[in-house]
Design an enzyme around this catalytic site. Structure first.
Site, PDB file in Angstrom:
ATOM      1  N   ASN A   1     -32.085  44.595  -7.890  1.00  0.00           N
ATOM      2  CA  ASN A   1     -31.674  45.865  -8.481  1.00  0.00           C
ATOM      3  C   ASN A   1     -31.283  45.658  -9.943  1.00  0.00           C
ATOM      4  O   ASN A   1     -30.162  45.256 -10.248  1.00  0.00           O
ATOM      5  CB  ASN A   1     -30.501  46.425  -7.671  1.00  0.00           C
ATOM      6  CG  ASN A   1     -29.960  47.706  -8.258  1.00  0.00           C
ATOM      7  OD1 ASN A   1     -30.410  48.177  -9.302  1.00  0.00           O
ATOM      8  ND2 ASN A   1     -28.975  48.285  -7.598  1.00  0.00           N
TER       9      ASN A   1
ATOM     10  N   GLY B   1     -36.326  57.926  -0.464  1.00  0.00           N
ATOM     11  CA  GLY B   1     -34.877  57.832  -0.501  1.00  0.00           C
ATOM     12  C   GLY B   1     -34.203  59.134  -0.138  1.00  0.00           C
ATOM     13  O   GLY B   1     -34.087  59.504   1.033  1.00  0.00           O
TER      14      GLY B   1
ATOM     15  N   CYS C   1     -28.117  47.465 -12.046  1.00  0.00           N
ATOM     16  CA  CYS C   1     -26.682  47.177 -11.992  1.00  0.00           C
ATOM     17  C   CYS C   1     -26.248  46.449 -13.259  1.00  0.00           C
ATOM     18  O   CYS C   1     -27.056  45.842 -13.958  1.00  0.00           O
ATOM     19  CB  CYS C   1     -26.312  46.432 -10.716  1.00  0.00           C
ATOM     20  SG  CYS C   1     -27.252  44.945 -10.419  1.00  0.00           S
TER      21      CYS C   1
ATOM     22  N   GLY D   1     -33.959  62.294  -6.092  1.00  0.00           N
ATOM     23  CA  GLY D   1     -34.462  63.467  -5.386  1.00  0.00           C
ATOM     24  C   GLY D   1     -35.652  64.104  -6.071  1.00  0.00           C
ATOM     25  O   GLY D   1     -36.094  63.664  -7.145  1.00  0.00           O
TER      26      GLY D   1
ATOM     27  N   ASN E   1     -25.434  60.593  -7.728  1.00  0.00           N
ATOM     28  CA  ASN E   1     -24.523  59.782  -6.930  1.00  0.00           C
ATOM     29  C   ASN E   1     -23.849  58.721  -7.778  1.00  0.00           C
ATOM     30  O   ASN E   1     -24.412  58.212  -8.747  1.00  0.00           O
ATOM     31  CB  ASN E   1     -25.235  59.160  -5.714  1.00  0.00           C
ATOM     32  CG  ASN E   1     -25.836  57.804  -6.011  1.00  0.00           C
ATOM     33  OD1 ASN E   1     -25.127  56.802  -6.122  1.00  0.00           O
ATOM     34  ND2 ASN E   1     -27.158  57.776  -6.165  1.00  0.00           N
TER      35      ASN E   1
ATOM     36  N   GLY F   1     -38.566  57.461  -6.468  1.00  0.00           N
ATOM     37  CA  GLY F   1     -37.983  58.558  -7.211  1.00  0.00           C
ATOM     38  C   GLY F   1     -38.642  59.878  -6.900  1.00  0.00           C
ATOM     39  O   GLY F   1     -39.683  60.201  -7.452  1.00  0.00           O
TER      40      GLY F   1
ATOM     41  N   LYS G   1     -29.028  48.466   1.854  1.00  0.00           N
ATOM     42  CA  LYS G   1     -28.046  48.871   0.859  1.00  0.00           C
ATOM     43  C   LYS G   1     -27.928  47.744  -0.166  1.00  0.00           C
ATOM     44  O   LYS G   1     -28.116  46.573   0.184  1.00  0.00           O
ATOM     45  CB  LYS G   1     -26.712  49.062   1.604  1.00  0.00           C
ATOM     46  CG  LYS G   1     -25.505  49.332   0.737  1.00  0.00           C
ATOM     47  CD  LYS G   1     -25.489  50.747   0.255  1.00  0.00           C
ATOM     48  CE  LYS G   1     -24.864  50.829  -1.141  1.00  0.00           C
ATOM     49  NZ  LYS G   1     -25.202  52.056  -1.842  1.00  0.00           N
ATOM     50  N   GLY G   2     -27.629  48.067  -1.422  1.00  0.00           N
ATOM     51  CA  GLY G   2     -27.436  47.017  -2.424  1.00  0.00           C
ATOM     52  C   GLY G   2     -26.327  46.078  -1.991  1.00  0.00           C
ATOM     53  O   GLY G   2     -25.200  46.512  -1.735  1.00  0.00           O
TER      54      GLY G   2
HETATM   55  C1  FMN Z   1     -26.665  57.468  -2.304  1.00  0.00           C
HETATM   56  C2  FMN Z   1     -27.618  56.521  -2.952  1.00  0.00           C
HETATM   57  C3  FMN Z   1     -27.344  55.168  -2.984  1.00  0.00           C
HETATM   58  C4  FMN Z   1     -28.224  54.281  -3.580  1.00  0.00           C
HETATM   59  N1  FMN Z   1     -27.944  52.941  -3.584  1.00  0.00           N
HETATM   60  C5  FMN Z   1     -28.831  52.060  -4.139  1.00  0.00           C
HETATM   61  C6  FMN Z   1     -28.600  50.669  -4.124  1.00  0.00           C
HETATM   62  O1  FMN Z   1     -27.608  50.199  -3.571  1.00  0.00           O
HETATM   63  N2  FMN Z   1     -29.503  49.846  -4.730  1.00  0.00           N
HETATM   64  C7  FMN Z   1     -30.634  50.348  -5.322  1.00  0.00           C
HETATM   65  O2  FMN Z   1     -31.443  49.571  -5.860  1.00  0.00           O
HETATM   66  N3  FMN Z   1     -30.895  51.667  -5.342  1.00  0.00           N
HETATM   67  C8  FMN Z   1     -30.018  52.533  -4.768  1.00  0.00           C
HETATM   68  N4  FMN Z   1     -30.283  53.875  -4.792  1.00  0.00           N
HETATM   69  C9  FMN Z   1     -31.524  54.339  -5.417  1.00  0.00           C
HETATM   70  C10 FMN Z   1     -32.602  54.619  -4.378  1.00  0.00           C
HETATM   71  O3  FMN Z   1     -32.935  53.461  -3.682  1.00  0.00           O
HETATM   72  C11 FMN Z   1     -33.857  55.204  -5.053  1.00  0.00           C
HETATM   73  O4  FMN Z   1     -34.412  54.237  -5.912  1.00  0.00           O
HETATM   74  C12 FMN Z   1     -33.542  56.438  -5.865  1.00  0.00           C
HETATM   75  O5  FMN Z   1     -32.648  57.253  -5.149  1.00  0.00           O
HETATM   76  C13 FMN Z   1     -34.775  57.263  -6.238  1.00  0.00           C
HETATM   77  O6  FMN Z   1     -35.546  57.600  -5.134  1.00  0.00           O
HETATM   78  P1  FMN Z   1     -35.396  58.979  -4.298  1.00  0.00           P
HETATM   79  O7  FMN Z   1     -35.533  60.107  -5.277  1.00  0.00           O
HETATM   80  O8  FMN Z   1     -36.474  58.907  -3.285  1.00  0.00           O
HETATM   81  O9  FMN Z   1     -34.025  58.941  -3.702  1.00  0.00           O
HETATM   82  C14 FMN Z   1     -29.405  54.764  -4.178  1.00  0.00           C
HETATM   83  C15 FMN Z   1     -29.686  56.130  -4.139  1.00  0.00           C
HETATM   84  C16 FMN Z   1     -28.822  57.012  -3.545  1.00  0.00           C
HETATM   85  C17 FMN Z   1     -29.160  58.473  -3.533  1.00  0.00           C
END
Ligand code: FMN
Ligand code: FAD
Ligand code: FAD
Ligand code: FMN
Ligand code: FES
Ligand code: FES
Lengths: 324, 263, 324, 263
Positions: free
Chosen positions: C136, C274, C139, C226, C76, C252, C52-53
Site C-alpha cells: 500500500n 471495494g 500510507c 466508490g 473514509n 476505484g 485489510k491493510g
Molecule cells: C473503508 C475503506 C478502507 C480501506 N482500507 C484500505 C487499506 O487498508 N489498504 C489499502 O490499500 N486500501 C484500502 N482501501 C482502498 C480500497 O482498497 C480501494 O482501493 C479503494 O476504495 C478504491 O476502490 P473502490 O472504489 O472499489 O472502493 C480502503 C477503502 C475503504 C473504503
C-alpha cells in the site's frame, strides 16, 4: 445601476469577493448556459454569469462524443466550441442589459492572444461591461506541445501577467485541478496579479464505450464535473485557503445549499454553479434560499463571516456537541 | 406558466409497459406546459444525482392535461422510468427544442414516417397540421402490436390522415420497413417528416435527394442541458454552419443535414 | 488445490495476471470485508481477497468521524486500524481454508518494517499461504514527515525494492492517485521488481460538517472511493497501459459488469471491487455473470483478449458503427 | 435462506407517515429473513449510487412475514424511504448486528427504555424475553401520539409487560423524559436496555453506575458495510479493547462502554 437582480424573497446573502460586491455568492459557471439574454434574465439567485470559454477566433470544438454520464458526474469534451470574440462582443450589451454581471471566460493558446483579445475589447469600448476576466488555465498552450497552462507555475505566471498588463479590471485565475502542485501555481497566479482564484475546473477522466471497445471520446480524456467531484473541490479549498491573499471561488460539484455552505466554510467567498444547472435552472434560487435560511436560523448577519470557518474551529457554529 | 426551460414536478399517473420493449408513460405536470409537436422534455426520475442527466423524450400527446411519452427500454435511465411505480414523482424540463416547422405547403402530400419509438415526436402533428399519411414502422410481434394499439388510443388522428402500420415480420397490413412503406406512397412533391433509427433516416435522406421530395429529419444526440448551453449536442450543418440539436433541432431540413451527422 | 472457488453457472472468465492464474478477474479490495472465514467463503465471483491493510503492530486508527457519504462516493478516514501482523498470521490458515487466495495488503512506515514483517511471515512458515503481497503505497512514511510513499518515484523504488529483496512471491504495488507523476512512479515500482500495479487507491478529498462548521474528519483529508471515482480510474489506466511491462489491476469505482469491462478494455488484467461491496456482497457474482454473458454474446474465448482493446481500435468489437 | 449479510429485495407494502416526524414502513422481503431483537438492517431505497450507503434501521417487528421499521425523518436517505410510493422496491441487507443479549436473569426486573425512534430495536424483545416494563419516551404532541398508537398496533406485548408512554409535554399519562420515567420504576437489581438519543443514554449510564443496576445500551455510528469489514463504526471499549458497533453491537453492556463513545 443593475436593472433587475432577481433575488428570492428571503434574507439575501450578499458577499464581497475582494473588490467585487455581489448580491449573491452564486455564480453561473462557464460553458453551461447559452449566450441568450432570455435565459440570462430568467436565472434567479445569481448575479454574475461566466461566459462560455471565448477564443480570439471561432472554434468548432471536438468531433465525436462530447458528453458521457458517469455516476453522479459528467465527462465532457466540448473542445471549447465558441463563436469567437467578435460575436461575443456583439452579444455583450444584450447580455448585460438583463441586469446580470458578466465574467468573460477566456481561453487562449498564447500570451499574445490574451493581449490581442483584451486590446480588441478596449478598442470596442465595452470593457466596462465585463465585471470579471476569468482566465481558463485548463486550456492548452500552443508552445509547450499543448501542455496545460495551469499545470505549471511558470506558465501560469506568464498568462496571468499578460492579462494583468492589458486589463484594468478584476482578474480571476481559474486553476486546473490537474496542477501537480496547486499551491505553487496559486501563488504564481496571485503574484502575477490575479484578484481571485477559481478552485477549480473539471478533473481529467476517461471512459470506454464497451459496445465498441473504443474510448468514449475521440481525445480519450475528458473533463469530469458534477456532484461526484465535490469532495475533491472541498479538499482543494482546504489546501489553498489561508495560503493566498485573494478570495477563492469554488467550482466543482456544488448542487445544493449544503454543498455551497461546505465550500464557503472550507474557504470559498463565492461559489460557481455548473453541471447541476443541467438538471434544473431553478437550482441557484433554491440554493440561495437555503443559505438564507441557514443564516437566519443561526442569526448570522453576513455570509462573509462563514467564509473559512472550518479553518477556525467552526467559529461558534458548534453548539451542542459534534455528534458523528 | 412554463418558460422554455421550466423545471416542472410531475407524477406518473399511469403506465403501460410491454415486456422488454418499452412502454407508454402518462405524466401529470403540476403546472401547465404549453408545447408543440416536435418538442421534447428532459425527464428526471428522482432527485438522486445518479443518473445525473435528464433523458430526452419527445412529447407525444396531451390527454386531459397529462403528457404522453413513448419510452423505449434502452439502458438505465429509461429502465428507471419504466419501472417506476404509478404515483411516483418525475421532474421534467419542458418544453425544449423547436417545434416541427413544415415548409409552406405547396401541392404535394405531407407524410410522417416514424421508425419504432421515433413515432413519438410525430404523433401530435396530424391534429395541428393537415397530414396525408402517417407511417409507423416497427419490428412487429405481439408486444409491438399491443403497444401500437394502446398508443393510438391516446392520440386523435383526424379523418383525412391515413395511418399505415408497417412491420418487418408482417404483423400488420404492410410488411416491410419504413422505407418500403414510404416508397409505397406517392412521393411526388411530398414533404416527409421522419424520426427513428439512423439507418432509416439515411434511407429517407438518400431517397429524397434522388427523387427530389422534401424531408425533415429528427436528429438525436446525447444531451446535457437541453437548452443550447453546453454545446454537447452541436452538429455541422451544410454551409459551414453549426446547430444545436436541442435548440435549433431536433428536426432539420434534409438539405441542411450533413450525412455524417446522422448517427 | 483450491477447495471451493464458487463460480457462477455461466462461462467463467478466468484470467492470467502475469504469473498468477485467477478463476475470476475480480478481486476483493483491501479494507472492505472482515477477516472472517464465513464471510470469505460466502463471497462468490472472487478468488483473490486482499486483507485489510496490515501493520507490524496493532493500530487503533483515527479518532472522530471515519465515514462520510458523498454523491456516489464515500470518504473514509479509518487510519489503518488493524490487529497487527501476529493476529493476521493467526487467522491466515482459516482464511485460506475457505478456498480463497489471499493478498496481504501491507502498510508500513519504513523499509525496515517491510523487511521485518516479511521475515516474520517466513519464520512462521506460512509464506506459501500468501498469493500476492500488495504494498500500500498510499500510507505515510515515518521519515519524510509522513509524506506518502507512492507520491515520489524514489520512495516508491525504496519500498518496492525492500519488499523484493525479502519476498519470493508476487508483489503488486498499489499506486496512489495523488502521485504527481504517476507514470514515473509506476516505472520505478516496476524497476524495483513489482509484478503488477494496482491502479489505484482512494483519492484525497474532504468535507465539512455544516452543522458544526468543522471539517468532517479530524484529519481534514480523507480517501474518496466508490462509483464517483470510476472515470478517474479509467483515465489512469489509459495513462499507464502500454507504458509498463507488468499487468495493471484496476481499483476505484467499479460496481457493475459494464464498469469492469471498461476497466479491462482500458488496460486492466484484473479488477478490484471495494466500496460497492458495502451495498451488496453479491455484486462480484453478478459482475462475473455479466462479463460471462458479454463474452458469450460476442464469442470471445478469453477475457485476456479484451485487456486494453481500447488502445487497439476496439479490436473488432466495433461492429455496426459507433453511434454516440 | 438469508445468511448474515444477505442482500434481499423487498417491496414497500404499506407506510404511515406522520408529518415531518417520520413514520412506519412495512416491508415485504422476497425471501425469509430470520432475525432476533436488537438486530438491524441496512436499507437501500434504489439501485442508484446516490445515496451510496444503506441506512441502518432496527428491525422492530415482523407482521405476516413483513418487517416493520420505524424511521425518523433525518436527512436525505430517510427522506427517500419515507417518501417512496407504496409498491416501490427497497433492498435490505439483513439481519445485521448481534441480538440483544440479556444477562442471565437473577432477580430484578427487566426494563426497556426507548427514546424516540430508539424504541424500534426494543419493541420485539418482550415477545421473546420476559420483560417487566417497556418505557417509550418521546417529545409528545399529536404526531407522536398517532405514531405511537399505530406502532403499538403492530407489535404484540405480552400481558406481563407494562407499557409506559412518557412525553415531555404531558401528552401521555407520564409527563417527563426517559430518565424521569425510568426513575419512577423500581430499579433495584434491574436490568435496563436503553436505546435512543445520546443524552438519554448518558443519563442511563450515569444512573446505573450510581445506583448499581445493569444496563445494555444501543450505540449508533455511521456505517458503511454493516458487517464488520470497513471498521468505520469501531469504538473503544473498556480494557483497551475495540469493538464494531455493527458486529459486536449495536448493544453493549454498560460496564464495557467508554463514556466518550456515546455520541
Ligand atoms: C473503508 C475503506 C478502507 C480501506 N482500507 C484500505 C487499506 O487498508 N489498504 C489499502 O490499500 N486500501 C484500502 N482501501 C482502498 C480500497 O482498497 C480501494 O482501493 C479503494 O476504495 C478504491 O476502490 P473502490 O472504489 O472499489 O472502493 C480502503 C477503502 C475503504 C473504503
Ligand atoms: C430529442 C430527442 C427525443 C427523443 N425522444 C424519444 C422518445 O420519444 N422515445 C424514446 O423512447 N426515445 C427517445 N429518444 C431517445 C432517448 O433519449 C434515449 O433512448 C435515452 O436517453 C436512453 O437513456 P438510457 O439511460 O436508457 O440509456 P443509456 O444508454 O444507459 O444512456 C446513457 C446516456 O446516453 C444517452 N443516450 C443514449 N441513447 C440516446 C439517444 N438515442 N438519444 C439521446 N441520448 C441518448 C442517455 O440520455 C444517457 O445520457 C429521444 C432522444 C432525443 C435526443
Ligand atoms: C444500528 C442502528 C440502528 C438504527 N435504527 C434506527 C431505527 O430503527 N429508526 C430510526 O429512525 N433510526 C435508526 N437509526 C438511525 C438512522 O440510521 C439514521 O437516522 C439514518 O441513517 C439517517 O440517514 P439520513 O440519510 O436520513 O440522514 P443524513 O444525516 O443525511 O445521513 C448522512 C449519513 O450519515 C449517516 N447517519 C446519520 N445519522 C445517523 C445515525 N443516527 N446513525 C447512523 N448513521 C447515521 C447516514 O446513514 C448517512 O450515511 C439507527 C442507527 C444505527 C446505527
Ligand atoms: C459542458 C461543459 C462546458 C464547459 N466549458 C467550460 C469553458 O468553456 N471554460 C471553463 O473555464 N470551464 C468550462 N467548464 C467547466 C465549468 O465551468 C466548471 O468549472 C466545472 O464544470 C466544474 O463545476 P460543476 O461541477 O459545477 O460543473 C465546462 C463544463 C462543462 C460541463
Ligand atoms: S444539450 Fe446542451 S446544447 Fe444541446
Ligand atoms: S459498518 Fe463496517 S465495520 Fe461496522
Amino acid at each position: 445601476m443593475t436593472k433587475s437582480f432577481n433575488s428570492p424573497k428571503c434574507n439575501v446573502p450578499s458577499v464581497s469577493v475582494g473588490p467585487l460586491m455581489l448580491g449573491s455568492p452564486l455564480v453561473v459557471a462557464s460553458g453551461i448556459i447559452p449566450m441568450d439574454a432570455d435565459v440570462w434574465s430568467s436565472i434567479e439567485g445569481c448575479e454574475l454569469i461566466c461566459s462560455k470559454g471565448i477564443t480570439l477566433y471561432p472554434r468548432k470544438g471536438n468531433r465525436g462524443n462530447r458528453l458521457w454520464e458517469t455516476p453522479s458526474g459528467l465527462l465532457n469534451s466540448i473542445g471549447l466550441e465558441n463563436p469567437g470574440l467578435d460575436v461575443f462582443m456583439d452579444c455583450l450589451p444584450n447580455l448585460t442589459e438583463t441586469g446580470k454581471k458578466v465574467a468573460l471566460n477566456m481561453a487562449f493558446s498564447s500570451t499574445e492572444e490574451i493581449k490581442r483579445m483584451l486590446d480588441l475589447i478596449y478598442k470596442r469600448g465595452i470593457s466596462s461591461l465585463i465585471s470579471v476576466l476569468e482566465l481558463n488555465l485548463s486550456c492548452p498552450n500552443a508552445d509547450g506541445e499543448g501542455s496545460i497552462w495551469g499545470e505549471d507555475p511558470g506558465r501560469t505566471f506568464e498568462a496571468v501577467s499578460a492579462a494583468r498588463d492589458a486589463w484594468d479590471g478584476i482578474i480571476w485565475a481559474k486553476l486546473t485541478p490537474q496542477a501537480r502542485d496547486i499551491e505553487t501555481v496559486a501563488l504564481s497566479a496571485v503574484e502575477a496579479g490575479a484578484d481571485g482564484l477559481v478552485v477549480a475546473n473539471t478533473w481529467l477522466g476517461a471512459a470506454v464505450d464497451i459496445k465498441t471497445g473504443l474510448p468514449a471520446f475521440d481525445r480519450v480524456f475528458a473533463g469530469l464535473s458534477g456532484p461526484a467531484v465535490l469532495p475533491l473541490t472541498i479538499r482543494l479549498l482546504f489546501k489553498l485557503y489561508g495560503k493566498v491573499p485573494v478570495p477563492l471561488i469554488a467550482s466543482g460539484g456544488v448542487c445544493s445549499a449544503e454543498d455551497a455552505l461546505e465550500a464557503i466554510m472550507a474557504g470559498a467567498s463565492a461559489v460557481e454553479i455548473g453541471t447541476c444547472l443541467f438538471r434544473d435552472m431553478g437550482i441557484p434560487k433554491k440554493i440561495l434560499e437555503g443559505i438564507g435560511r441557514f443564516l437566519e436560523d443561526r442569526s448570522i448577519g453576513s455570509l462573509n463571516e462563514l467564509v473559512g470557518v472550518a479553518h477556525r474551529g467552526g467559529h461558534g457554529l458548534n453548539r451542542g456537541g459534534r455528534g458523528f | 406558466m412554463s418558460c422554455s426551460h421550466a423545471s416542472i414536478p410531475c407524477s406518473l399517473v399511469s403506465k403501460q409497459v410491454f415486456g422488454s420493449l418499452g412502454g407508454l408513460l402518462l405524466v401529470r405536470p403540476h403546472e401547465p406546459v404549453s408545447w408543440k409537436p416536435g418538442q421534447f422534455a428532459m425527464l428526471f426520475p428522482s432527485d438522486s444525482m445518479d443518473p445525473l442527466l435528464g433523458r430526452p423524450l419527445g412529447i407525444a400527446s396531451e390527454v386531459d392535461g397529462n403528457l404522453l411519452f413513448l419510452c423505449q427500454r434502452v439502458g438505465r435511465g429509461t429502465g428507471i422510468l419504466l419501472d417506476m411505480p404509478v404515483g411516483g414523482s418525475i421532474r421534467i424540463n419542458a418544453p425544449l427544442g423547436s417545434p416541427i416547422n413544415i415548409p409552406k405547403k405547396e401541392k404535394g402530400p405531407l407524410i410522417l414516417l416514424g421508425g419504432g419509438f421515433g413515432i413519438a415526436s410525430l404523433l401530435a402533428l396530424p391534429a395541428v397540421h393537415s397530414t396525408d399519411s402517417m407511417i409507423w414502422a416497427f419490428r412487429g410481434g405481439e408486444e409491438w402490436m399491443e403497444l401500437a394499439r394502446s398508443c393510438l388510443d391516446f392520440v386523435s388522428i383526424p379523418k383525412g390522415c391515413e395511418v399505415l402500420l408497417a412491420s418487418e415480420d408482417g404483423s400488420t397490413e404492410f410488411r416491410g420497413n419504413g422505407i418500403d412503406a414510404m416508397n409505397s406512397l406517392d412521393l411526388c412533391d411530398a414533404t416527409v417528416v421522419a424520426c427513428g433509427p439512423a439507418g432509416m433516416l439515411r434511407g429517407v435522406l438518400g431517397a429524397s435527394k434522388q427523387r427530389g421530395f422534401k424531408v425533415l429529419l429528427g436528429i438525436e444526440r446525447r444531451m446535457a442541458c437541453g437548452l443550447g448551453g453546453c454545446l454537447g449536442c452541436s452538429i455541422d450543418l451544410k454551409g459551414n454552419k453549426r446547430a444545436r440539436v436541442c435548440k435549433e433541432g431536433p428536426f432539420f431540413p434534409g438539405e441542411d443535414i450533413v450525412d455524417d451527422e446522422i448517427l
